[in-house]
Design an enzyme around this catalytic site. Structure first.
Site, PDB file in Angstrom:
ATOM      1  N   HIS A 147       6.551   8.425 -27.503  1.00  0.00           N
ATOM      2  CA  HIS A 147       5.623   9.048 -27.049  1.00  0.00           C
ATOM      3  C   HIS A 147       5.589  10.526 -27.236  1.00  0.00           C
ATOM      4  CE1 HIS A 147       2.786  10.767 -24.170  1.00  0.00           C
ATOM      5  NE2 HIS A 147       3.850  11.513 -23.422  1.00  0.00           N
TER       6      HIS A 147
ATOM      7  N   ARG B  58      -4.107  21.322 -14.228  1.00  0.00           N
ATOM      8  CA  ARG B  58      -2.941  20.352 -14.724  1.00  0.00           C
ATOM      9  C   ARG B  58      -3.282  19.711 -16.175  1.00  0.00           C
ATOM     10  NH1 ARG B  58       0.292  15.776 -11.031  1.00  0.00           N
ATOM     11  NH2 ARG B  58       1.520  15.255 -12.942  1.00  0.00           N
TER      12      ARG B  58
ATOM     13  N   ARG C 120       0.973  -1.312   0.020  1.00  0.00           N
ATOM     14  CA  ARG C 120       0.033  -0.010  -0.006  1.00  0.00           C
ATOM     15  C   ARG C 120       0.906   1.167  -0.044  1.00  0.00           C
ATOM     16  NH1 ARG C 120      -3.211  -3.007   4.001  1.00  0.00           N
ATOM     17  NH2 ARG C 120      -4.694  -4.144   2.870  1.00  0.00           N
TER      18      ARG C 120
ATOM     19  N   ASN D  69      -1.524  18.343 -20.751  1.00  0.00           N
ATOM     20  CA  ASN D  69      -1.661  17.277 -21.925  1.00  0.00           C
ATOM     21  C   ASN D  69      -1.819  18.067 -23.286  1.00  0.00           C
ATOM     22  OD1 ASN D  69      -1.583  14.947 -20.439  1.00  0.00           O
ATOM     23  ND2 ASN D  69      -3.385  15.373 -19.404  1.00  0.00           N
TER      24      ASN D  69
ATOM     25  N   LYS E 223       6.335  22.885 -14.788  1.00  0.00           N
ATOM     26  CA  LYS E 223       5.675  21.964 -14.416  1.00  0.00           C
ATOM     27  C   LYS E 223       5.469  22.094 -12.809  1.00  0.00           C
ATOM     28  CE  LYS E 223       4.471  17.082 -14.763  1.00  0.00           C
ATOM     29  NZ  LYS E 223       4.673  15.833 -15.114  1.00  0.00           N
TER      30      LYS E 223
ATOM     31  N   HIS F 135      -2.159  10.279 -28.007  1.00  0.00           N
ATOM     32  CA  HIS F 135      -2.300   9.314 -27.310  1.00  0.00           C
ATOM     33  C   HIS F 135      -2.998   8.361 -28.521  1.00  0.00           C
ATOM     34  CE1 HIS F 135      -1.760  10.553 -23.005  1.00  0.00           C
ATOM     35  NE2 HIS F 135      -0.749  10.438 -23.444  1.00  0.00           N
TER      36      HIS F 135
ATOM     37  N   GLU G  94      -5.022  16.836 -10.928  1.00  0.00           N
ATOM     38  CA  GLU G  94      -5.662  17.306 -12.312  1.00  0.00           C
ATOM     39  C   GLU G  94      -7.201  17.372 -12.057  1.00  0.00           C
ATOM     40  OE1 GLU G  94      -3.892  15.541 -15.740  1.00  0.00           O
ATOM     41  OE2 GLU G  94      -5.684  15.801 -16.835  1.00  0.00           O
TER      42      GLU G  94
ATOM     43  N   GLU H 282       8.199  17.763 -25.248  1.00  0.00           N
ATOM     44  CA  GLU H 282       7.584  18.059 -24.201  1.00  0.00           C
ATOM     45  C   GLU H 282       8.270  19.412 -23.425  1.00  0.00           C
ATOM     46  OE1 GLU H 282       5.138  16.498 -22.869  1.00  0.00           O
ATOM     47  OE2 GLU H 282       5.262  14.422 -23.001  1.00  0.00           O
TER      48      GLU H 282
ATOM     49  N   HIS I  20      -1.660  15.842 -26.424  1.00  0.00           N
ATOM     50  CA  HIS I  20      -1.506  14.328 -25.812  1.00  0.00           C
ATOM     51  C   HIS I  20      -2.890  13.722 -26.441  1.00  0.00           C
ATOM     52  CE1 HIS I  20       1.640  15.904 -23.659  1.00  0.00           C
ATOM     53  NE2 HIS I  20       1.887  14.773 -23.070  1.00  0.00           N
TER      54      HIS I  20
ATOM     55  N   LYS J  71       2.290  11.370 -11.256  1.00  0.00           N
ATOM     56  CA  LYS J  71       1.528  10.360 -12.213  1.00  0.00           C
ATOM     57  C   LYS J  71       2.341   9.150 -12.587  1.00  0.00           C
ATOM     58  CE  LYS J  71      -1.425  13.600 -14.626  1.00  0.00           C
ATOM     59  NZ  LYS J  71      -1.912  14.104 -15.900  1.00  0.00           N
TER      60      LYS J  71
HETATM   61  P1  NAD Z   1      11.326   5.271 -22.406  1.00  0.00           P
HETATM   62  O1  NAD Z   1      11.365   5.199 -21.072  1.00  0.00           O
HETATM   63  O2  NAD Z   1      10.935   4.281 -23.313  1.00  0.00           O
HETATM   64  O3  NAD Z   1      12.989   5.789 -22.887  1.00  0.00           O
HETATM   65  C1  NAD Z   1      13.131   5.870 -24.178  1.00  0.00           C
HETATM   66  C2  NAD Z   1      14.417   4.911 -24.565  1.00  0.00           C
HETATM   67  O4  NAD Z   1      15.651   5.610 -24.312  1.00  0.00           O
HETATM   68  C3  NAD Z   1      14.363   3.483 -23.952  1.00  0.00           C
HETATM   69  O5  NAD Z   1      14.580   2.631 -25.184  1.00  0.00           O
HETATM   70  C4  NAD Z   1      15.372   3.330 -22.987  1.00  0.00           C
HETATM   71  O6  NAD Z   1      15.957   2.318 -22.408  1.00  0.00           O
HETATM   72  C5  NAD Z   1      16.340   4.532 -23.442  1.00  0.00           C
HETATM   73  N1  NAD Z   1      17.270   5.240 -22.436  1.00  0.00           N
HETATM   74  C6  NAD Z   1      16.854   5.880 -21.560  1.00  0.00           C
HETATM   75  N2  NAD Z   1      17.808   6.389 -20.870  1.00  0.00           N
HETATM   76  C7  NAD Z   1      18.877   6.448 -21.805  1.00  0.00           C
HETATM   77  C8  NAD Z   1      20.124   7.025 -21.730  1.00  0.00           C
HETATM   78  N3  NAD Z   1      20.640   7.912 -20.970  1.00  0.00           N
HETATM   79  N4  NAD Z   1      20.962   6.785 -22.894  1.00  0.00           N
HETATM   80  C9  NAD Z   1      20.532   5.839 -23.720  1.00  0.00           C
HETATM   81  N5  NAD Z   1      19.349   5.189 -23.842  1.00  0.00           N
HETATM   82  C10 NAD Z   1      18.442   5.569 -22.860  1.00  0.00           C
HETATM   83  O7  NAD Z   1      10.766   6.732 -23.059  1.00  0.00           O
HETATM   84  P2  NAD Z   1      10.487   8.149 -22.459  1.00  0.00           P
HETATM   85  O8  NAD Z   1      10.391   8.983 -23.665  1.00  0.00           O
HETATM   86  O9  NAD Z   1      11.707   8.405 -21.536  1.00  0.00           O
HETATM   87  O10 NAD Z   1       9.212   8.074 -21.809  1.00  0.00           O
HETATM   88  C11 NAD Z   1       8.097   7.850 -22.352  1.00  0.00           C
HETATM   89  C12 NAD Z   1       6.944   7.450 -21.281  1.00  0.00           C
HETATM   90  O11 NAD Z   1       6.756   8.410 -20.401  1.00  0.00           O
HETATM   91  C13 NAD Z   1       5.640   7.120 -21.933  1.00  0.00           C
HETATM   92  O12 NAD Z   1       5.044   5.707 -21.612  1.00  0.00           O
HETATM   93  C14 NAD Z   1       4.641   8.188 -21.474  1.00  0.00           C
HETATM   94  O13 NAD Z   1       3.288   7.855 -21.346  1.00  0.00           O
HETATM   95  C15 NAD Z   1       5.347   8.395 -20.072  1.00  0.00           C
HETATM   96  N6  NAD Z   1       5.003   9.995 -19.540  1.00  0.00           N
HETATM   97  C16 NAD Z   1       4.562  10.027 -18.420  1.00  0.00           C
HETATM   98  C17 NAD Z   1       4.352  11.258 -17.831  1.00  0.00           C
HETATM   99  C18 NAD Z   1       3.859  11.305 -16.150  1.00  0.00           C
HETATM  100  O14 NAD Z   1       3.738  12.666 -16.090  1.00  0.00           O
HETATM  101  N7  NAD Z   1       4.085  10.241 -15.722  1.00  0.00           N
HETATM  102  C19 NAD Z   1       4.411  12.310 -18.776  1.00  0.00           C
HETATM  103  C20 NAD Z   1       5.089  11.996 -19.968  1.00  0.00           C
HETATM  104  C21 NAD Z   1       5.346  10.754 -20.462  1.00  0.00           C
HETATM  105  N1  GLY Z   2       2.402  14.828 -18.442  1.00  0.00           N
HETATM  106  C1  GLY Z   2       1.264  15.530 -18.138  1.00  0.00           C
HETATM  107  C2  GLY Z   2       1.234  15.537 -16.240  1.00  0.00           C
HETATM  108  O1  GLY Z   2       1.951  15.387 -15.556  1.00  0.00           O
HETATM  109  O2  GLY Z   2       0.112  16.115 -15.977  1.00  0.00           O
END
Ligand code: NAD
Ligand code: GLY
Length: 372
Positions: free
Chosen positions: A276, A252, A132, A256, A238, A263, A248, A196, A259, A154
């Site tokens: 993404h 917030r 939890r 998006n 942010k 999405h 949100e 972003e 997005h 998030k």
């Molecule tokens: P990712 O986590 O898939 O990383 C991208 C690629 O880069 C992967 O292959 C990873 O292994 C590689 N990588 C990571 N760091 C590296 C480094 N320093 N050197 C070499 N390779 C490296 O993608 P991302 O773009 O970081 O994240 C996308 C995800 O984030 C999506 O699932 C999206 O939905 C999520 N997201 C979440 C929020 C939130 O608020 N929680 C906001 C935006 C996006």
């Molecule tokens: N990436 C959108 C949020 O954090 O709200």
């Protein structure tokens, strides 16, 4: 602001605070933070830690993180998840629970998310639900994760019927952005992160938008000072938004921007086909066109934003999914209410709002912005 006016990388790290009462935490931003035990001084005390990473990032950075944590924890375990958005699911999440239970982890065990947004979102969700709730620390290694996903709490996994549909709001205790890690990112991933960064301009800060336009070539070339400023300013914006609307309920949603279309592209093509950030970049072009049709911005603004997204190395033409399929996918968006899609639109440059839009208008935008 010209690039030369920005501070160059140096110790001590820059710090941005997320102000959420008892859930407040710092974001540390600087080069070489991963190698420095002092970066993790704010980590909660516990006997054990689990570093969750993936098969790409762990070989690059897990050793350094383990060394930096060695004096704080009696045991530090490492779990390497398979790499990719396609693995951001229940099955992979369960690997984290298997590891935690297998190691006999207790309620104080601290999880460290070492990687991009996929690792960060899954580790955060695991931390929110294991016993939890256990503490976790974000150590983002992609630009996208440093400017967005690691900040704000998030956490989620995908479902075949919708992206990020299963998750929780759960804040980390600390975010450590080591800018040095950005030097090993594949170029496509760097561009995805720039989407972003660009987002923060139209929704909140046109002076930052001007700065990005001036410095986009330096950012694409990974100039350390340019990246340092982009990460810090993005985190500041942010932090401002999340500090006012953690869950949100209103404001917030502006984070998006792009997005809703994005999405739909991601799930319509199959997760992982477009990154993404690529989908968000193209989604912002579509959302800008919609904003123009709704009267918030003019054609010159749409052209300016589109040009910047293109210069960042991002796609500006959407895939030919067909308008019906786009609309169907967008109705699954978390902002939808009673099946009615809500879009983040620019109501004037530097300001965003959530709006309904007639399907006919959305179809016009899709016809204008998609291939085929
Ligand atoms: P990712 O986590 O898939 O990383 C991208 C690629 O880069 C992967 O292959 C990873 O292994 C590689 N990588 C990571 N760091 C590296 C480094 N320093 N050197 C070499 N390779 C490296 O993608 P991302 O773009 O970081 O994240 C996308 C995800 O984030 C999506 O699932 C999206 O939905 C999520 N997201 C979440 C929020 C939130 O608020 N929680 C906001 C935006 C996006
Ligand atoms: N990436 C959108 C949020 O954090 O709200």
């Amino acid at each position: 602001m010209p690039l030369s006016a920005q501070p160059v990388l140096s110790a001590p790290p820059a710090r941005v605070d997320i102000q959420l009462g008892e859930r407040s935490y710092p974001i540390l931003i600087g080069a070489g933070l991963l190698d420095d035990p002092a970066s993790f001084a704010a980590t909660p005390a516990a006997a054990s830690a689990l570093i969750v990473s993936n098969t790409t990032v762990a070989p690059l950075y897990a050793k350094a993180l383990r060394a930096a944590l060695a004096n704080r924890f009696r045991t530090v375990h490492l779990l390497e998840l398979p790499d990719g958005e396609v693995y951001k699911n229940l099955e992979t999440l369960n690997l984290i629970f298997d590891a935690l239970l297998g190691h006999g982890s207790d309620r104080k065990t601290v999880l460290f998310a070492l990687g991009g947004g996929v690792v960060g979102d899954m580790t955060g969700f695991a931390a929110a639900s294991y016993m939890r709730g256990v503490p976790f620390v974000q150590v983002p290694t992609t630009l996208l994760a440093q400017v967005d996903s690691s900040v704000g709490g998030k956490t989620a996994i995908n479902h075949p019927l919708g992206k990020n549909m299963i998750g929780a709001f759960y804040q980390p205790q600390l975010v450590v952005c080591d800018l040095g890690t950005l030097q090993t990112l594949p170029p496509r991933e760097l561009s995805a992160g720039l989407a972003e960064v660009i987002k923060y301009g139209p929704i909140h800060d046109m002076a930052f938008f001007d700065w990005i336009e001036t410095n986009i070539d330096a950012l694409v070339a990974r100039d350390p000072a340019a990246l340092a400023y982009a990460v810090k300013r993005s985190c500041e914006i942010k932090a401002l938004v999340v500090g006012q609307d953690e869950r949100e309920t209103g404001l917030r949603a502006i984070l998006n921007f792009g997005h809703t279309f994005g999405h739909a592209i991601e799930s319509g093509l199959g997760y992982g086909e477009w990154l993404h950030g690529e989908a968000v970049g193209c989604g912002m072009v579509m959302a800008a066109h919609l904003s123009q049709r709704l009267g918030g911005v003019d054609a010159a603004f749409v052209a300016r934003l589109t040009r910047l997204i293109e210069r960042a190395g991002l796609p500006i033409v959407g895939p030919a999914l067909g308008a019906d399929r786009y609309l169907e996918l967008m109705r699954v968006d978390k902002k939808s209410e009673a099946g009615e899609i809500r879009f983040v639109v620019i109501d004037k440059p530097g300001s965003a709002a959530v709006s309904r839009a007639p399907d006919a208008l959305v179809r016009e935008v899709l016809a204008q912005c998609c291939a085929g």
